[in-house]
Write a protein that holds these residues in place. Sequence first.
Motif, short mmCIF file in Angstrom:
data_model
loop_
_atom_site.label_atom_id
_atom_site.label_comp_id
_atom_site.label_asym_id
_atom_site.label_seq_id
_atom_site.Cartn_x
_atom_site.Cartn_y
_atom_site.Cartn_z
N TYR A 148 -38.08 -23.60 6.30
CA TYR A 148 -37.64 -23.83 7.67
C TYR A 148 -37.06 -22.54 8.26
CZ TYR A 148 -38.16 -28.77 6.61
OH TYR A 148 -38.67 -30.01 6.25
N ASP A 149 -37.61 -22.14 9.39
CA ASP A 149 -37.13 -20.94 10.08
C ASP A 149 -35.91 -21.27 10.93
OD1 ASP A 149 -39.18 -19.37 9.02
OD2 ASP A 149 -40.56 -19.97 10.63
N LYS A 150 -34.96 -20.38 10.94
CA LYS A 150 -33.76 -20.57 11.75
C LYS A 150 -33.98 -20.07 13.17
CE LYS A 150 -30.52 -19.95 7.88
NZ LYS A 150 -29.39 -19.13 7.39
N GLY A 151 -33.12 -20.52 14.08
CA GLY A 151 -33.08 -19.98 15.44
C GLY A 151 -34.23 -20.37 16.34
N ILE A 152 -34.94 -21.44 16.03
CA ILE A 152 -36.05 -21.87 16.89
C ILE A 152 -35.49 -22.56 18.13
CG2 ILE A 152 -38.04 -23.39 17.08
CD1 ILE A 152 -38.59 -22.95 14.15
N THR A 153 -35.93 -22.15 19.28
CA THR A 153 -35.54 -22.77 20.55
C THR A 153 -36.79 -23.02 21.38
OG1 THR A 153 -35.21 -20.62 21.64
CG2 THR A 153 -33.29 -21.61 20.56
N ILE A 154 -36.64 -23.81 22.44
CA ILE A 154 -37.77 -24.04 23.34
C ILE A 154 -37.39 -23.57 24.73
CG2 ILE A 154 -38.54 -26.00 21.96
CD1 ILE A 154 -37.48 -27.86 24.08
N SER A 155 -38.37 -23.30 25.53
CA SER A 155 -38.13 -22.75 26.86
C SER A 155 -37.57 -23.81 27.79
CB SER A 155 -39.43 -22.19 27.44
OG SER A 155 -40.36 -23.24 27.65
N SER A 156 -37.00 -23.36 28.90
CA SER A 156 -36.44 -24.29 29.89
C SER A 156 -37.51 -25.20 30.48
CB SER A 156 -35.75 -23.50 31.01
OG SER A 156 -34.71 -22.72 30.50
N SER A 157 -38.69 -24.64 30.73
CA SER A 157 -39.76 -25.45 31.31
C SER A 157 -40.22 -26.52 30.32
CB SER A 157 -40.94 -24.55 31.70
OG SER A 157 -41.40 -23.82 30.58
N GLU A 158 -40.30 -26.18 29.03
CA GLU A 158 -40.70 -27.16 28.02
C GLU A 158 -39.60 -28.21 27.84
OE1 GLU A 158 -42.32 -27.35 23.39
OE2 GLU A 158 -41.52 -25.48 24.21
N LEU A 159 -38.36 -27.77 27.95
CA LEU A 159 -37.24 -28.69 27.77
C LEU A 159 -37.22 -29.77 28.85
CD1 LEU A 159 -34.64 -29.38 26.20
CD2 LEU A 159 -33.42 -27.80 27.72
N GLN A 160 -37.67 -29.43 30.06
CA GLN A 160 -37.68 -30.39 31.15
C GLN A 160 -38.49 -31.64 30.80
OE1 GLN A 160 -39.02 -28.40 34.68
NE2 GLN A 160 -37.05 -27.39 35.04
N PHE A 161 -39.58 -31.45 30.07
CA PHE A 161 -40.41 -32.59 29.67
C PHE A 161 -39.61 -33.54 28.78
CE2 PHE A 161 -43.02 -34.51 26.34
CZ PHE A 161 -43.84 -35.32 27.09
N TYR A 162 -38.89 -33.00 27.82
CA TYR A 162 -38.17 -33.84 26.85
C TYR A 162 -36.92 -34.45 27.45
CZ TYR A 162 -41.33 -31.77 23.49
OH TYR A 162 -42.47 -31.38 22.82
N GLN A 163 -36.37 -33.83 28.46
CA GLN A 163 -35.13 -34.36 29.04
C GLN A 163 -35.34 -35.66 29.80
OE1 GLN A 163 -33.76 -30.83 31.16
NE2 GLN A 163 -32.13 -30.53 29.65
N GLN A 164 -36.58 -35.99 30.14
CA GLN A 164 -36.81 -37.27 30.82
C GLN A 164 -36.60 -38.46 29.88
OE1 GLN A 164 -41.04 -38.02 31.86
NE2 GLN A 164 -41.51 -36.18 30.65
N PHE A 165 -36.66 -38.18 28.59
CA PHE A 165 -36.41 -39.23 27.59
C PHE A 165 -35.00 -39.13 27.00
CE2 PHE A 165 -40.83 -37.70 27.28
CZ PHE A 165 -41.49 -38.80 27.83
N TRP A 166 -34.29 -38.09 27.34
CA TRP A 166 -32.96 -37.78 26.78
C TRP A 166 -31.91 -38.21 27.81
CZ3 TRP A 166 -31.99 -35.91 21.95
CH2 TRP A 166 -30.74 -35.36 21.69
N GLN A 167 -31.14 -39.26 27.51
CA GLN A 167 -30.23 -39.85 28.50
C GLN A 167 -28.78 -39.79 28.02
OE1 GLN A 167 -31.71 -43.79 29.32
NE2 GLN A 167 -33.70 -43.06 30.04
#
Length: 266
Positions: free
Chosen positions: A232-251
């Motif tokens: 497992y690699d450390k420090g993996i993040t996702i971009s703001s634009s990609e995060l927007q997709f997942y935030q619609q399910f994150w309440q």
Amino acid sequence: MSSNYRRYFKSNGLSFKKTQKVKPLKKLPETDAIFKNVALANQKADQNPQVVRISIDSKARVKIGNLSRNGKSRTKKVLKANDHDYDWSQSLIPFGILDLTTEQLSVYFGTSSETSDFIVDCLSMWWQNNRQNYSKLEELVINLDNGISHRSNRTQFIKRIVNFSRENQLRIRLIYYPPYHSKYNSVERCWGVLENYWNGAILDTISAALSWASNMTWKGKHPDTYLIENTYDKGITISSSELQFYQQFWQPSENLPKWDVSVVPP
């Protein structure tokens, strides 16, 4: 200790006592509100037969080697370990999932790093092994602390948990304990039992560590133990634009958005 000191201690009602770790380092302004939310959420979950509540957390790395670990063994002959505890071959990351419905403990030993991917991989494995027991499950409630790899603003954790929810069509509620108070999370007590059980054992191989862990008991049951050898690699993040997709399910909740999050699949 001299006889004079013994008489002094006895006459003043003094005795040696082990210092207890009970004072948290810090307390946030929201700590009391977070604890109240935890209590209410847990009670509601436990009263609903269509909800299962689990407690998850990791413990400190376990060094694999011929080390004494400052313990006492229950053997006829004294075990012999290295003179200094600085020479070890590997280390393992224990990650525990305690099913609070059945009190069944599952322990996953990772050989790489504790990351969001490692945690959700363990959770996915636990669900695949146990989903047949919960055919009518509507929601999975997870008690956890505010660890770096699974805090509610960790983008890779958000992505992985949302994907886990969507793939399994499973509603998830994350109930966080306040910072500096992780000892109240139920799975923490399991680590204490494990430490007492293998205290003094020489864990010189990975198989020895897994064997000791699998033979401990929690509430009269042996835990399920697994070895996770993925890297497992450390420090993996996702971009703001990609995060927007997942935030619609994150309440996040309105009152405690960092400490109470619902993940709702489409």
